[in-house]
Design an enzyme around this catalytic site. Sequence first.
Site, PDB file in Angstrom:
ATOM      1  N   ALA A  20       0.825  -1.218   0.000  1.00 35.55           N
ATOM      2  CA  ALA A  20       0.000   0.000   0.000  1.00 35.55           C
ATOM      3  C   ALA A  20       0.854   1.260   0.000  1.00 35.55           C
ATOM      4  O   ALA A  20       1.264   1.762   1.054  1.00 35.55           O
ATOM      5  CB  ALA A  20      -0.936  -0.020   1.204  1.00 35.55           C
ATOM      6  N   SER A  48       3.764   4.427 -18.139  1.00 34.36           N
ATOM      7  CA  SER A  48       4.814   4.441 -19.181  1.00 34.36           C
ATOM      8  C   SER A  48       5.634   5.728 -19.086  1.00 34.36           C
ATOM      9  O   SER A  48       6.853   5.726 -19.287  1.00 34.36           O
ATOM     10  CB  SER A  48       4.168   4.353 -20.570  1.00 34.36           C
ATOM     11  N   ILE A  83      -8.244  -9.016 -35.916  1.00 31.56           N
ATOM     12  CA  ILE A  83      -8.192 -10.231 -36.740  1.00 31.56           C
ATOM     13  C   ILE A  83      -9.467 -11.049 -36.552  1.00 31.56           C
ATOM     14  O   ILE A  83      -9.985 -11.656 -37.493  1.00 31.56           O
ATOM     15  CB  ILE A  83      -6.933 -11.073 -36.377  1.00 31.56           C
ATOM     16  N   ASN A 129      -3.516  11.547  -3.660  1.00 30.16           N
ATOM     17  CA  ASN A 129      -2.626  12.616  -4.140  1.00 30.16           C
ATOM     18  C   ASN A 129      -1.182  12.174  -4.307  1.00 30.16           C
ATOM     19  O   ASN A 129      -0.281  12.999  -4.440  1.00 30.16           O
ATOM     20  CB  ASN A 129      -2.691  13.812  -3.173  1.00 30.16           C
ATOM     21  N   GLU A 169       2.022  -0.016 -11.334  1.00 27.02           N
ATOM     22  CA  GLU A 169       3.445  -0.177 -10.938  1.00 27.02           C
ATOM     23  C   GLU A 169       4.295   0.851 -11.688  1.00 27.02           C
ATOM     24  O   GLU A 169       5.447   0.590 -12.020  1.00 27.02           O
ATOM     25  CB  GLU A 169       3.977  -1.595 -11.200  1.00 27.02           C
ATOM     26  N   ASP A 196      10.919  -1.816  -8.584  1.00 30.94           N
ATOM     27  CA  ASP A 196      11.804  -2.277  -9.669  1.00 30.94           C
ATOM     28  C   ASP A 196      11.521  -3.751  -9.977  1.00 30.94           C
ATOM     29  O   ASP A 196      11.452  -4.155 -11.143  1.00 30.94           O
ATOM     30  CB  ASP A 196      13.284  -2.118  -9.272  1.00 30.94           C
TER      31      ASP A 196
END
Length: 378
Positions: free
Chosen positions: A123, A365, A336, A128, A362, A239
């Site tokens: 968590a 981009s 497709i 904010n 996480e 990471d």
Amino acid sequence: MQLSFSPAEEKIREVAREFALKEVAPLAEEIDKQGRYPMETVQKMVKVGFTGIGVPEEYGGSGGDEVTKAIVVEELAKKCGSTAAILSIQGILAQAILNFGTEEQKQFYLPQLTSGGKIGAFALTEPNAGSDAGAVRTRAVKDGDDYVITGTKCFITSGGQADYVLVFALTEPAKGLRGMSAILVAKGTPGFSVGKVEDKMGIRASETVELIFDNCRVPQSNLLGKEGKGFSIAMILLDGARIGVAAQALGLAQGALDESVKYMKERSQFGGPIARLQGLQWYIAEMATKTEAARWLMYRAASLKAQGLPHSKEAAMAKLNASENARFVTNLALQIHGGYGFMTDYPLERMLRDAKITEIYEGTSEIHKVVISRAVLG
Ligand code: COS
């Protein structure tokens, strides 16, 4: 230089593939539609040892490393993005305790979180403090031998199911992110409750909730790592978590590609299978090439982490690339399939919805571009 998996890794892929086929695929549509956390599948993952990957056997784990875990997450994501996300996030708390916990904490928490069937959550995010994770406002005030935690966390994966949550809170607010600490809170602690349950576009079966801490009192021995080091701990854990998201994205892309290949051979239009149409063949070529590139970028980051080498930039690159590819591939796969792809009878629309979040959670981009450009430019 070797770009191949060991026999043990091939074996775990086989196990995960069979598990995904037998236990995950049959439920994928139903749990997506109902937005239902698949506790029965999670407990089966406990039994088969998936929740213990990356944790030594002495702590109840099943061994293996980041590559092993990525293999399993990839295989699960081919059939269900939600289940892959649940496994991925479950591993973060165990990794946190393994890497930053005291011996006592490891012995207490790890057997529960690996082979014991208990659920963990991470968590950090607040209304904010999203991309700006250092802007956390939740406080942990010392009182006697305790911390008293007050604040609200949002978008917490598996938060409502979690038996233990790692909460990032300010123990020294004047120091900003350098005054942040990581504290373990158990389900049922007075003052700790679950708030809003989110209704989401994708990964609908991986529960996402708000967590509320209202004068929630926990012993100071629940501190994980050093006081004031919470932000660095969060960044180190993210990471690793980003490799997990890249593995989910890779699995979704590969799953959508597999579905497309099958469909193009079966579907007949203009007098034969649509696989003989060059326009669609070129789609497949592009989808397969980009997915293969995403695969090796992700496994390289996982391999660096498994060897204990720096991997922050590589994890960000892997996640940025794999998530964009997942959206690209699932979208083309739906195309497709034409009208059928748009219908919920086929898994394509779910895969596209599930892929979108991999570009956001996480770390978005855009945040990965910050991490990568800082590493490249110095
Ligand atoms: N590993 C270890 N430590 C790290 C680190 C990493 N990958 N990244 C940053 N740190 C440390 C820095 O070394 C610095 O430490 P010192 O206090 O000793 O100087 C501290 O953390 C602050 O780092 P920085 O100045 O880079 O912080 P920023 O506020 O600029 O934030 C970003 C950096 C944007 C990269 C960070 O806020 C981030 O990753 N945001 C996205 C959050 C996210 O992924 N949220 C999703 C949560 S789960 S849904």
